[in-house]
Scaffold this motif. Structure first.
Motif, PDB file in Angstrom:
ATOM      1  N   UNK A 118      -7.795  18.165   4.210  1.00  0.00           N
ATOM      2  CA  UNK A 118      -7.507  19.425   4.882  1.00  0.00           C
ATOM      3  C   UNK A 118      -6.021  19.746   4.724  1.00  0.00           C
ATOM      4  N   UNK A 119      -5.665  20.929   4.253  1.00  0.00           N
ATOM      5  CA  UNK A 119      -4.250  21.262   4.088  1.00  0.00           C
ATOM      6  C   UNK A 119      -3.512  21.251   5.431  1.00  0.00           C
ATOM      7  N   UNK A 120      -2.208  21.013   5.325  1.00  0.00           N
ATOM      8  CA  UNK A 120      -1.283  21.116   6.461  1.00  0.00           C
ATOM      9  C   UNK A 120      -1.769  20.238   7.616  1.00  0.00           C
ATOM     10  N   UNK A 121      -2.043  18.950   7.279  1.00  0.00           N
ATOM     11  CA  UNK A 121      -2.590  18.021   8.260  1.00  0.00           C
ATOM     12  C   UNK A 121      -1.904  16.669   8.138  1.00  0.00           C
ATOM     13  N   UNK A 122      -2.002  15.886   9.186  1.00  0.00           N
ATOM     14  CA  UNK A 122      -1.496  14.520   9.219  1.00  0.00           C
ATOM     15  C   UNK A 122      -2.687  13.568   9.094  1.00  0.00           C
ATOM     16  N   UNK A 123      -2.646  12.684   8.088  1.00  0.00           N
ATOM     17  CA  UNK A 123      -3.720  11.729   7.832  1.00  0.00           C
ATOM     18  C   UNK A 123      -3.207  10.311   8.024  1.00  0.00           C
ATOM     19  N   UNK A 124      -4.107   9.413   8.475  1.00  0.00           N
ATOM     20  CA  UNK A 124      -3.840   7.971   8.546  1.00  0.00           C
ATOM     21  C   UNK A 124      -4.891   7.251   7.710  1.00  0.00           C
ATOM     22  N   UNK A 142       0.852  -1.193   0.000  1.00  0.00           N
ATOM     23  CA  UNK A 142       0.000   0.000   0.000  1.00  0.00           C
ATOM     24  C   UNK A 142       0.883   1.236   0.000  1.00  0.00           C
ATOM     25  N   UNK A 143       0.610   2.151  -0.909  1.00  0.00           N
ATOM     26  CA  UNK A 143       1.389   3.390  -1.043  1.00  0.00           C
ATOM     27  C   UNK A 143       0.446   4.573  -1.202  1.00  0.00           C
ATOM     28  N   UNK A 144       0.954   5.773  -0.945  1.00  0.00           N
ATOM     29  CA  UNK A 144       0.163   6.987  -1.105  1.00  0.00           C
ATOM     30  C   UNK A 144       1.008   8.040  -1.796  1.00  0.00           C
ATOM     31  N   UNK A 145       0.373   8.817  -2.667  1.00  0.00           N
ATOM     32  CA  UNK A 145       1.020   9.910  -3.376  1.00  0.00           C
ATOM     33  C   UNK A 145       0.179  11.170  -3.170  1.00  0.00           C
ATOM     34  N   UNK A 146       0.772  12.142  -2.440  1.00  0.00           N
ATOM     35  CA  UNK A 146       0.067  13.396  -2.178  1.00  0.00           C
ATOM     36  C   UNK A 146       0.197  14.292  -3.404  1.00  0.00           C
ATOM     37  N   UNK A 147      -0.942  14.627  -4.017  1.00  0.00           N
ATOM     38  CA  UNK A 147      -0.925  15.426  -5.247  1.00  0.00           C
ATOM     39  C   UNK A 147      -0.960  16.924  -4.961  1.00  0.00           C
ATOM     40  N   UNK A 148      -1.708  17.343  -3.966  1.00  0.00           N
ATOM     41  CA  UNK A 148      -1.720  18.745  -3.559  1.00  0.00           C
ATOM     42  C   UNK A 148      -2.257  18.812  -2.140  1.00  0.00           C
ATOM     43  N   UNK A 149      -2.572  19.991  -1.678  1.00  0.00           N
ATOM     44  CA  UNK A 149      -2.942  20.152  -0.270  1.00  0.00           C
ATOM     45  C   UNK A 149      -4.297  19.545   0.057  1.00  0.00           C
TER      46      UNK A 149
END
Length: 809
Positions: A535-541, A468-475
């Motif tokens: 939500x920008x500038x946040x930590x997600x799980x 499982x991988x994640x790619x953050x595209x924008x905020x």
């Protein structure tokens, strides 16, 4: 000036001799007349004159005798007269010919000429034709031919004329003719007949049925441009004609009405050519009722299996009256026939005689066969039960067969009756099976059934997605990727994957709160998905799970990712404090959603429609005072926060520097207070009471002798009062019985004051004066004084309603 002849024919033997005389004198001795010539037995007149009038005798004689014959010739001399009535109006329809009469009398015979309106030229040639009798004919009358026509009769003795009028009318025409109608019985029919006619003519609409009058029936409703027939019957069928009549012309149009209804039911059903699996059915059609029969529908009922319920068996064209019917085994048939035309189906015919077929083995198997599991270790086999008609005989049963696909070669079977499902237990989880169901009765088995593939019951998946991988595209957007699980570990039909994610916290120390878990579902065998609205500038799980028809499998390990900075939210508040003449103080709170590190604020403001001012403020500041503003001016403020990604949304506020608006507002507030209004009412009431008291006191007067004031005051209304009890004294004047000087005594004895000779100063007996608001201040006597307040202008002639005056008798 006309020509004429007198002829005297006589016969005899010998031939008579003809001699003429005029007024008893032989014609040869009469005055000469150049226009008269005698030729034997004939007198010829050429251009006779009035002098030619006379009695002419014809004498026919021979040697045996004579005969006399007299003739009176009267030469007329009359001036022309027109016999056609004056101002006669002729009306014709456009494009028809018009005849204008001019009947005349005169001698010589008058010559007729025609003129139109004020034209000086005679009417000759196309389109006019002048007849010998003076009638003027117009071949094709048009609207421009309307007008006044002058007929002139002229001879040598005089002239006469007559005026007639021609009116050319528009023809009557039916613009919308009635149309052919086909109507069902008991329905309504409307025939339209819209007509155009000359507006000066009165039209009369007439409707006919089959060239005769309409029936005397209230169902026939005639309107100005239509005919309505309600609840039509077969007797209403026919040809309807509308005729529009005027005094000059008419027009007509016709249309036919056909009344239709559903056909009558067929009769005389008969069964012939009876065979084990077929029969011939014949019948006689009923009345079509003006609508051709399209087809005949043959129905049957099965008295053995489904008594009283009719089913469609087949249909044949409307041109046929027989049908060859294919039958099923083990059925007790009864047939009936219905006819169908454009209106609808007829009532059913009477049923035929019953025809029974013999039982046979089933010719078909149950339909809708399928296999599936309800639990992880069973297999449910379902089918649609067969009807009695499909069974072909008694003792219907079902042979249910199954085997594990690609594993078992032999079929496992069981025979059941009166059910439509069978449960196979102890099967492996989600394993493919082949199933089939065959029909059986007392006469044999049905054909070989078709094979259907199904699966035993599902169970929860046993493996979580890998890699499982994640790619953050924008905020606000991220993409999640995973490796699909092996099909065997799904243990059921793969429905898709679910991604659970939540915001653990903000990366800014001021926003530590956690947001509840969210879910996105990706149907099918997917290997990635997008997570929007972050939500920008946040930590997600987040984690990923596979799911099938039974439910979800285990979750993958929780992974985390951070979203980059975004633009901040709106500042939490903006308010104005300390509003002075030329300055304002603004206070604000930082955004609830900072979405990153705040780098500062931007403040823009403008007075009214003037140009904007702008200030850049540091992130740690929460208030600012703006000096040097214009007093009594409305300002509008625009305020927003900034991060490294840009400026956020704007919050606005308005304020006014005080001065011109502050003071009036306080006055208005006081004036509208309840206590203030009550105080003003109390003061007004007190003033009114004082005015009444002063008015009464003034009318009573002060302490002074009447004699001393009598000469100065002729008004008798005021009498002296006693000092002790304020009662009125009595006059001691010797002229007691005389009215007071200057007074008027009405019949009831009441004395009224004269309005012209009283003075506040004189009645006071001292110094009379007015205070600054116009009220009177003075003393009626030396001892007492009363101050009057301004209560309005008092009328001196109005006596006080509480004082009564009387004169001494």
């Amino acid at each position: 000036r006309e020509k004429g002849q007198l002829i005297c024919r006589a016969s005899g033997t010998p031939k008579p001799t003809i001699n003429w005389a005029m007024n008893g004198i032989p014609i040869e001795n009469s005055p000469e007349d150049p226009n008269r010539k005698v030729e034997g037995d004939t007198i010829i007149f050429e251009e006779v004159q009035t002098g030619s009038s006379a009695v002419y005798q014809c004498n026919a004689s021979n040697e045996y005798g004579y005969l006399l014959s007299n003739a009176f010739v009267n030469v007329l001399s009359e001036t022309p007269r027109v016999l056609t009535p004056a101002n006669k109006v002729y009306q014709v329809i456009r494009n028809n010919h018009a005849l204008l009469d001019c009947s005349s009398f005169g001698s010589p015979i008058p010559k007729i000429t025609w003129f139109k309106d004020s034209q000086s030229s005679t009417l000759e040639g196309d389109p006019y034709l002048l007849h010998e009798n003076g009638t003027l004919e117009i071949y094709v009358a048009q609207a421009l031919n309307s007008g006044k026509y002058i007929c002139v009769a002229r001879n040598t003795l005089g002239i006469a004329e007559n005026h007639v009028y021609l009116e050319v009318k528009e023809p009557t025409r039916i613009l919308k003719q009635p149309k052919y109608k086909v109507a069902q019985r008991n329905r309504n029919v409307v025939f339209e007949c819209k007509v155009k006619h000359d507006p000066t003519l009165i039209p009369i609409m007439i409707w006919l049925k089959d060239n005769g009058e309409l029936p005397d029936d209230e169902r026939f409703l005639v309107d100005s441009d239509s005919l309505t027939i309600t609840d039509v019957t077969e007797n209403d069928a026919g040809t309807y004609t509308c005729i529009m009549n005027t005094s000059l012309d008419h027009d007509s149009a016709s249309a036919e009405l056909t009344v239709v209804e559903q056909p009558d039911p067929p009769t005389d059903l008969e069964l012939t050519d009876m065979k084990p699996r077929s029969v011939q059915l014949t019948w006689i059609p009923g009345d079509e009722h003006n609508s051709p029969i399209h087809k005949f529908v043959i129905q049957y009922t099965d008295s053995l299996h489904d008594h009283g319920h009719w089913h469609n068996l087949t249909h044949v064209p409307g041109s046929k009256t027989t049908a060859h019917l294919q039958l099923s085994p083990y059925v007790h048939y009864t047939f009936r026939v219905l006819a169908l035309n454009a209106v609808g189906l007829s009532d059913p015919s009477n049923p035929s005689h019953m025809y029974k077929t013999n039982p046979a083995a089933p010719e078909e198997n149950p339909s809708g066969v399928k296999g599936f599991g309800t639990e992880h270790d069973n297999l449910m086999i379902l089918w649609k039960p067969m009807s009695g008609l499909q069974a072909n005989g008694p003792g219907l049963q079902y042979k249910v067969m199954w085997r594990q696909k690609d594993v078992d070669k032999n079929w496992t079977s069981v025979t059941v009756a009166n059910v439509s499902k069978f449960m196979v237990s102890g099967t492996p989880t989600f394993t493919p099976y082949e199933v089939k169901v065959q029909a059986i009765n007392n006469n044999g088995i049905g054909p070989d059934p078709a094979v259907v593939t199904g699966h035993s019951g599902e169970d929860l998946p046993v493996q979580a997605p890998d890699i499982v991988q994640v790619l953050v595209l924008n905020s606000t957007l991220a993409e999640v990727n995973w490796e699909p699980v092996p099909p065997k570990t799904v243990r059921g039909h793969l429905k898709g994957y679910k991604v659970y994610y939540w915001r653990e916290r903000s990366l800014h120390k001021h926003n530590p709160h956690r947001v509840e878990q969210q879910l996105l579902t990706f149907s099918g065998n997917k290997s990635h998905g997008m997570l929007p609205g972050l939500q920008p500038y946040s930590l997600y799980l987040f984690n990923v799970r596979v799911y099938n028809g039974k439910g979800e499998g285990p979750a993958s390990s929780n992974l985390q990712f951070e979203t980059p900075e975004g633009v901040p939210g709106r500042p939490s508040f903006l308010r104005i404090t300390n509003s002075n003449l030329d300055s304002l103080t603004l206070e604000w709170g930082p955004p609830n959603d900072r979405n990153g590190h705040l780098t500062g604020y931007t403040l823009k403001y403008q007075p009214g429609e003037a140009s904007q001012g702008q200030l850049a403020l540091p992130a740690n500041k929460t208030s600012i005072t703006l000096p040097n503003l214009k007093y009594s001016t409305r300002y509008k403020f625009y305020f927003n926060a900034k991060t490294g990604q840009g400026a956020g949304p704007v919050i606005t506020e308005e304020a006014v520097t005080i001065m011109d608006e502050a003071m009036p507002s306080r006055q208005v507030d006081i004036a509208t207070q309840g206590w203030f209004i009550g105080l003003m009412c109390a003061i007004a009431l007190l003033i009114l009471i004082l005015l009444i008291i002063c008015f009464i006191k003034r009318n009573k007067g002060g302490k002074y002798p009447v004699k001393e004031k009598e000469d100065a005051h002729t008004d008798p209304e005021f009498q002296p009062m006693k000092e002790d009890d304020c009662t009125f004294g009595e006059y001691s004047d010797t002229e007691d019985h005389k009215p007071l000087k200057g007074s008027r005594t009405p019949s009831n004895g009441t004395v009224h004051r004269d309005s012209s000779d009283d003075s506040l100063v004189d009645y006071g007996g001292g110094d009379g004066q007015f205070n600054e608001d116009g009220s009177f201040i003075g003393q009626y006597s030396g001892k007492s004084s009363i101050r009057e307040t301004a209560g309005g202008h008092e009328r001196s002639e109005a006596p006080s309603p509480i004082l009564i005056y009387s004169l001494r008798s």
